[in-house]
Motif scaffolding. Structure first.
Motif, PDB file in Angstrom:
ATOM      1  N   ALA A  76       0.856  -1.180   0.000  1.00  0.00           N
ATOM      2  CA  ALA A  76       0.000   0.000   0.000  1.00  0.00           C
ATOM      3  C   ALA A  76       0.892   1.230   0.000  1.00  0.00           C
ATOM      4  N   TYR A  77       0.442   2.270  -0.678  1.00  0.00           N
ATOM      5  CA  TYR A  77       1.178   3.527  -0.723  1.00  0.00           C
ATOM      6  C   TYR A  77       0.394   4.599   0.022  1.00  0.00           C
ATOM      7  N   VAL A  78       1.117   5.503   0.672  1.00  0.00           N
ATOM      8  CA  VAL A  78       0.499   6.608   1.405  1.00  0.00           C
ATOM      9  C   VAL A  78       1.346   7.857   1.188  1.00  0.00           C
ATOM     10  N   VAL A  79       0.761   9.002   1.522  1.00  0.00           N
ATOM     11  CA  VAL A  79       1.516  10.256   1.546  1.00  0.00           C
ATOM     12  C   VAL A  79       1.901  10.527   2.993  1.00  0.00           C
ATOM     13  N   GLY A  80       3.208  10.572   3.259  1.00  0.00           N
ATOM     14  CA  GLY A  80       3.695  10.745   4.617  1.00  0.00           C
ATOM     15  C   GLY A  80       3.514  12.159   5.136  1.00  0.00           C
ATOM     16  N   PRO A  81       3.638  12.349   6.441  1.00  0.00           N
ATOM     17  CA  PRO A  81       3.361  13.654   7.057  1.00  0.00           C
ATOM     18  C   PRO A  81       4.304  14.764   6.615  1.00  0.00           C
ATOM     19  N   SER A  82       5.521  14.413   6.201  1.00  0.00           N
ATOM     20  CA  SER A  82       6.465  15.453   5.778  1.00  0.00           C
ATOM     21  C   SER A  82       6.472  15.646   4.268  1.00  0.00           C
ATOM     22  N   GLY A  83       5.484  15.052   3.570  1.00  0.00           N
ATOM     23  CA  GLY A  83       5.370  15.265   2.140  1.00  0.00           C
ATOM     24  C   GLY A  83       6.205  14.323   1.316  1.00  0.00           C
ATOM     25  N   PHE A  84       5.996  13.035   1.461  1.00  0.00           N
ATOM     26  CA  PHE A  84       6.686  12.048   0.631  1.00  0.00           C
ATOM     27  C   PHE A  84       5.721  10.920   0.296  1.00  0.00           C
ATOM     28  N   GLY A 106       5.234   7.089   0.195  1.00  0.00           N
ATOM     29  CA  GLY A 106       5.887   5.975   0.860  1.00  0.00           C
ATOM     30  C   GLY A 106       5.057   4.716   0.825  1.00  0.00           C
ATOM     31  N   THR A 107       5.712   3.604   1.100  1.00  0.00           N
ATOM     32  CA  THR A 107       5.008   2.337   1.248  1.00  0.00           C
ATOM     33  C   THR A 107       4.662   2.134   2.715  1.00  0.00           C
ATOM     34  N   LEU A 108       3.562   1.443   2.936  1.00  0.00           N
ATOM     35  CA  LEU A 108       3.100   1.197   4.297  1.00  0.00           C
ATOM     36  C   LEU A 108       3.646  -0.144   4.761  1.00  0.00           C
ATOM     37  N   GLU A 109       4.549  -0.115   5.711  1.00  0.00           N
ATOM     38  CA  GLU A 109       5.192  -1.328   6.211  1.00  0.00           C
ATOM     39  C   GLU A 109       5.131  -1.333   7.729  1.00  0.00           C
ATOM     40  N   ASP A 110       4.460  -2.357   8.278  1.00  0.00           N
ATOM     41  CA  ASP A 110       4.316  -2.473   9.733  1.00  0.00           C
ATOM     42  C   ASP A 110       3.772  -1.186  10.341  1.00  0.00           C
ATOM     43  N   ASP A 111       2.752  -0.637   9.687  1.00  0.00           N
ATOM     44  CA  ASP A 111       2.058   0.569  10.154  1.00  0.00           C
ATOM     45  C   ASP A 111       2.928   1.820  10.114  1.00  0.00           C
ATOM     46  N   ARG A 112       4.053   1.756   9.418  1.00  0.00           N
ATOM     47  CA  ARG A 112       4.900   2.937   9.269  1.00  0.00           C
ATOM     48  C   ARG A 112       5.069   3.267   7.794  1.00  0.00           C
TER      49      ARG A 112
END
Length: 593
Positions: free
Chosen positions: A327-335, A337-343
């Protein structure tokens, strides 16, 4: 008297058969906690209706009421219902009749004209939709107003001489009748790539459990419904029929086709039959015969498992395959990223990493996203490092784009929309984006657009009468490559104010919306057949904004709570009751396929 007729029917009706019931797409209750797969089973028990013959003392209104009730029984080709007709009436609805679906039973037909020998009876009610003779349901909410003509026979009993619509008339059935007497089943046909199977859901009358395998295969050989025709293909040569009924013994079915099938591809025909028959729990394996001779696909035994041919799945590759789907997400600092172990693990940084509603292509070669106010579509490659985003489309004034959607062949889809009009943009790999030649929602505002993994169906949220409505359409390709994307039909009326949606699998949408009884936006699983929607998970989700889903993968929700973006998942995704947890500070989750 009318109520007495109904009671007689109900009292005689409760015989359990072995096939299930279908829910009309315009309605159906919200079922808490029941899985979508469970709601869709073909083999659920059903209530068989035993019709009541006409009584000699019944008047015109009672005869019409009895006829309507008896029409809900498909036994013996509507033998009892035909007893309500005059001898010169040749009405014969057949095994797969057209149906006008009513919200409730007509309890009080009205005699509006009468003499000693003739009568006119009027029936009114609330029509919710129609089922065509090929099994395709279409929502058509409106008032029903129809008349029956009756006459007395020489024996002094009333009989129907003329039906609404004449002798070619179909059935007038209530939603309860449809749920009792019909099942929603999938027939499988090929996408234009001649490899991926596409489900075609139909309503199929169930006369008895023993004939259901034959009915199902016969429907497959008949071809797709009018809704999907032109968008899919079949491997069965024209004229192919069943030589004899499908015989099932010791969980092995025998399908014997006529001589025409010899011109077809054994492997491709087998895949269609396997996927269609796997819906019946009593069939575990099957053999294919042509004119009585067993034929075997390369590399298989004479009896094939019904769960073979996974390579032709409408969902394509799933998370059970060798290649894991992140799964892909947009991280809090604007990147990005892939979702791995809830991070969220950064993959793309820089300007491309902060795109809104990013969507990674199924082959992971590029990704697309929107500008912060959704007036631009941007693409970037590769899916790592700091690629420079390139503007692919600029919206017109006062228009916005839906989140990008990819089909499995690398085609990118996005809708540009204003309050009362929209345009579908399509960009094939290596080409410039173009507007679809024919777009069925050009006169509506479209809020979301998602192509199914089979590349033939599309789900949208379109504004209808001021409310966002979930609809399904089909994608047909002309020989010159131009696209006709249309024939959109509403899926369910149980959700209002839909916010976002994603294809969980080929049968089911994951939808953020509000049920009629709810004040909050919540996640639901919505079978595209229109069967009962299912609430998903328990617990607070803040303000849900986006949803992501994929076969075999957890449903993810992008929400905002206390001013912070969070991505939520269920603690135990395999359990629909499992509570939601929101451990990841991120937004806009998505799956590449």
């Amino acid at each position: 008297m009318t109520r007495r007729i109904t009671c007689l029917l109900v009292a005689a009706a409760f015989l359990l058969g072995g096939a299930g019931c279908a829910t009309v797409p315009s309605g159906g209750q919200v079922v808490e906690g029941e899985s979508a797969e469970r709601a869709e089973r073909v083999d659920d028990p059903y209530v068989r209706l035993i019709p009541v013959k006409p009584h000699p003392e019944w008047g015109p209104a009672q005869i019409v009421s009895g006829f309507l009730a008896a029409s809900a029984s498909f036994d013996d080709n509507h033998k009892v219902a035909k007893q309500y007709l005059s001898r010169d009436n040749s009405w014969n609805p057949g095994l797969r009749p057209s149906v006008t679906v009513l919200a409730g039973r007509i309890d009080d037909p009205q005699v509006i004209k009468s003499t000693d020998r003739s009568a006119t009876v009027r029936v009114t009610g609330e029509e919710v939709g129609t089922i065509s003779s090929d099994g395709q349901y279409t929502a058509s909410p409106k008032e029903l107003d129809a008349t029956f003509q009756l006459a007395k026979t020489p024996q002094g009993v009333w009989r129907i001489t003329s039906l609404p619509g004449g002798e070619k008339a179909g059935l007038l059935l209530t939603q309860d009748d449809v749920e009792r007497a019909m099942r929603t089943v999938n027939l499988f046909f090929y996408a234009p790539d001649r490899h991926t199977l596409v489900p075609n859901g139909i309503f199929l009358p169930v006369v008895n459990r023993q004939t259901l395998p034959t009915q199902l295969v016969h429907a497959l050989l008949t071809g797709p419904t009018s809704w999907l025709k032109g968008a899919v293909q079949t491997a069965f040569p024209e004229g192919t029929r069943l030589k004899r009924r499908v015989h099932v013994e010791n969980e092995v079915a025998t399908v014997d086709l006529t001589e025409e099938a010899r011109a077809g591809n054994i492997e491709r025909m087998s895949a269609q039959l396997s996927w269609t028959m796997r819906q019946l729990s009593e069939i575990k394996r099957w053999r294919l015969q042509i004119d009585g001779e067993t034929v075997t696909p390369d590399g298989m035994d004479a009896t094939q498992p019904v769960h073979a041919w996974e390579v032709n799945s409408p969902d394509g590759r799933t998370s059970h395959d060798e290649t894991h789907q992140d799964a892909y997400v947009v991280g809090p600092s604007g990147f990005l990223g892939t979702l791995e172990d809830d991070r969220a693990q950064p993959v793309v940084t820089g300007a491309a990493g902060s795109l809104s509603r990013p969507a990674v292509a199924p082959d992971y070669q590029e990704f697309a996203g929107l500008s912060s106010n959704a007036d631009q579509v941007l693409v970037a490659a590769p899916v790592n490092g700091t690629p420079t985003p390139r503007v692919m489309l600029n919206a017109q004034e006062d228009a916005r784009f839906t989140a990008p959607s990819w089909s499995s062949d690398g085609t990118l889809w996005v809708v540009e929309s204003k309050d009362d009009e929209s345009w579908l943009w399509v960009r094939r790999r290596g080409e410039e984006p173009v507007r679809a030649a024919h777009w069925g929602l050009g006169g509506r505002e479209v809020l979301e657009f998602r192509v199914a993994r089979d590349g033939v169906r599309a789900a949208v949220i379109a504004r209808v009468d001021g409310r966002p409505q979930v609809q399904i359409g089909r994608i047909a390709q002309a020989p010159d490559g131009s696209l006709d994307v249309g024939s959109f039909l509403p899926v369910s009326s149980e959700l209002q104010d839909a916010v976002d949606l994603a294809w969980r699998d080929y049968n089911t949408l994951a939808v953020l919306g509000r049920a009629k009884r709810d004040s909050q936006t919540l996640p639901f699983l919505m079978p595209i057949s229109g069967s009962a929607i299912t609430s998903l998970g328990v617990g607070s989700l803040g303000e849900p904004q986006t949803i992501a889903a994929a076969p075999g993968a957890p449903v993810l929700i992008g929400t905002r709570s206390s001013g912070k973006d969070q991505v939520c998942r269920q603690r135990a995704p395999s359990n629909s009751y499992s509570p939601w947890i929101c451990p990841t500070p991120a937004k806009d989750p998505s799956y590449p396929r």
